[in-house]
Design an enzyme around this catalytic site. Structure first.
Site, mmCIF file in Angstrom:
data_model
loop_
_atom_site.group_PDB
_atom_site.id
_atom_site.type_symbol
_atom_site.label_atom_id
_atom_site.label_comp_id
_atom_site.label_asym_id
_atom_site.label_seq_id
_atom_site.Cartn_x
_atom_site.Cartn_y
_atom_site.Cartn_z
ATOM 1 N N SER A 32 42.853 18.052 39.650
ATOM 2 C CA SER A 32 43.797 18.208 40.754
ATOM 3 C C SER A 32 45.110 17.553 40.350
ATOM 4 O O SER A 32 45.202 16.911 39.316
ATOM 5 C CB SER A 32 43.257 17.516 41.996
ATOM 6 N N LYS A 33 46.105 17.713 41.182
ATOM 7 C CA LYS A 33 47.414 17.149 40.882
ATOM 8 C C LYS A 33 47.295 15.647 40.630
ATOM 9 O O LYS A 33 47.872 15.093 39.717
ATOM 10 C CB LYS A 33 48.361 17.399 42.049
#
Ligand code: GLU
Length: 472
Positions: A238-239
């Site tokens: 994920s980011k």
């Protein structure tokens, strides 16, 4: 040149991320290993989501990573006519058909299947009809109705699905535009692609694409579907976990060689080797040893590789020159430097000090931040010393002025001897000296700094602090 042709086929709908950069790297390495070609195709069939900005981002970051492609970039949307021709050919051969279902009918079909507990797939109602009405239609492939669709994936092994599980996919939309499935197969075929390495999120597409290859009587390329990259806690990247664009890694002060080495180790291995530069990777990456299990991203590993490559660059004149260039010019998230305003003397000092600073640095940002105090003749705020330390340094200044040669060895010898004569520990002399020279209590080797700064600047810094300090 071998007959191997690989490709990287990103959709220009976003920026280049770690995952897609790894796909590009693996295809590039495979082609380079065998002396083949690595082609680049922008899959912009989704015109609404594609943008020039995204295409520019992908291309510039590939270049930064050193992943050069052969020939011109192929723009998928410019090949629409060819895609349509192939669809027509399939219609003519009776391997595709026109489907006149309205969107409402498709929704009803889906609801009906779900209500009966069935998989909601298109029921092929137009497959054998010849009573074609006027009005909009899509073109669908006549996929096999029974048996298995199987192929040997070089990573996953033998993979198969029941033909019944795949519906008759759309090749041309009702506005005549090709779908990704049609375009990707036609383009890979026309570009002579022999090997495809891509994320395993495309595995199901692989079966569908195989049906299309068979329908056209074309040979399908070898396929390798690699597991996606996960974060260190096992979740999808994920980011927060590193799924940021390559440009952000660049701004964070990573070197391209460290990113490539880090990516290489995410899903591919060569014994226990961790540090594998691009030349070595080209020699070793023969398409085997691709891992079947998900690779885990670890930012600390990337940082440690980055530190390694920062130091590697200091080992040769060319490397040092390129490191200097990057520290000064890269678009870093770090204090700004105005390269045009750097004097020749500042550049000389800066380059001389870089190897010592690189010993501990893990990013270009840290390197730049640590470098800045050395780029002016003296410190903006000369550290203030205690009275005793001030006297000690003012005593040292004229002696050091006479010291010759101004070499690391000579300075060290002399300081040791002098501190002994004064009944002081070496540290008692080195500590205030380090502070006035660097403005910091921790720094690379003191004498390396003095040599890099040069005699004049070293003495100037010492004098400025003596002047700023109270007298004993
Ligand atoms: N354009 C696709 C994507 O960006 C890749 C297609 C392929 O590799 O076959 O995911």
């Amino acid at each position: 040149m071998s007959g191997i042709i690989t490709r990287f086929a990103p959709s220009p709908t976003g920026i280049l991320h770690l995952g897609s950069a790894r796909t590009a790297l693996f295809n590039w390495l495979y082609a380079r290993h065998y002396g083949g070609q690595f082609l680049l195709r922008l899959e912009d069939t989704d015109q609404a989501r594609s943008s020039q900005e995204s295409a520019d981002n992908i291309l510039s970051n590939l270049k930064w990573l050193g992943l050069d492609w052969d020939g011109d970039v192929v723009i998928q949307s410019q090949r629409q006519q060819r895609h349509q021709n192939v669809a027509q050919q399939l219609l003519d051969m009776g391997k595709a058909y026109r489907c006149y279902c309205t969107p409402e009918e498709l929704v009803a079909m889906k609801d009906d299947a779900l209500a009966r507990g069935l998989h909601p797939t298109y029921d092929r109602r137009w497959r054998d009809r010849t009573d074609h009405p006027a009005g909009p239609f899509v073109v669908r492939l006549k996929a096999p109705l029974s048996g298995e669709i199987a192929f040997h994936d070089t990573v996953q092994g033998m993979v198969k699905v029941d033909a019944e599980d795949l519906d008759d996919m759309i090749l041309l939309r009702s506005d005549g535009t090709p779908t990704y499935m049609l375009a990707v197969v036609v383009d890979d075929h026309d570009m002579g692609v022999t090997h495809i390495i891509r994320g395993d999120d495309h595995l199901t597409n692989g079966f569908r694409q195989l049906n299309l290859y068979h329908a056209m009587g074309w040979t399908a390329p070898s396929m390798s579907h690699i597991p996606l990259i996960h974060s260190d806690d096992g979740a999808k990247l994920s980011k927060r976990h590193g799924a940021i664009g390559i440009e952000q890694y660049r701004a964070d002060g990573f070197l391209p060689e460290a990113i490539c080495n880090g990516l290489l180790r995410l899903g591919w291995s060569h014994g226990n080797d961790e540090k594998i530069d691009q030349e070595q990777a080209k020699a070793w990456f023969d398409g085997t040893s691709l891992s079947k299990s998900a690779a885990r991203f670890d930012r600390d590993k990337f940082l440690s590789l980055n530190g390694h490559y920062l130091r590697q660059r200091t080992l040769s004149d060319d490397g040092l020159e390129s490191l200097w260039h990057d520290v000064v010019h890269e678009p870093l998230d770090a204090p700004a430097l105005s390269p045009d305003r750097l004097s020749d003397a500042a550049c000389r000092v800066g380059k001389a000090i870089l190897p010592a600073l690189a010993v501990r640095a893990t990013s270009l940002c840290a390197l730049r931040t640590q470098l800045i105090p050395y780029l002016s003749p003296c410190l903006e705020n000369p550290p203030v010393l205690s009275g005793d330390d001030g006297s000690m340094l003012s005593e040292l200044i004229p002696i050091l002025r006479d010291l010759s040669p101004w070499s690391s060895h000579c300075i060290e010898e002399y300081l040791r001897q002098w501190s002994q004569e004064k009944n002081l520990s070496f540290g008692a002399v080195a500590k205030p000296l380090r502070l006035v020279l660097t403005g910091q209590t921790i720094s690379p080797s003191l004498t390396d700094i003095m040599v890099a700064l040069g005699k004049e600047n070293s003495l100037l810094r010492m004098q400025n602090s003596v002047n700023a300090s109270p007298r004993a």
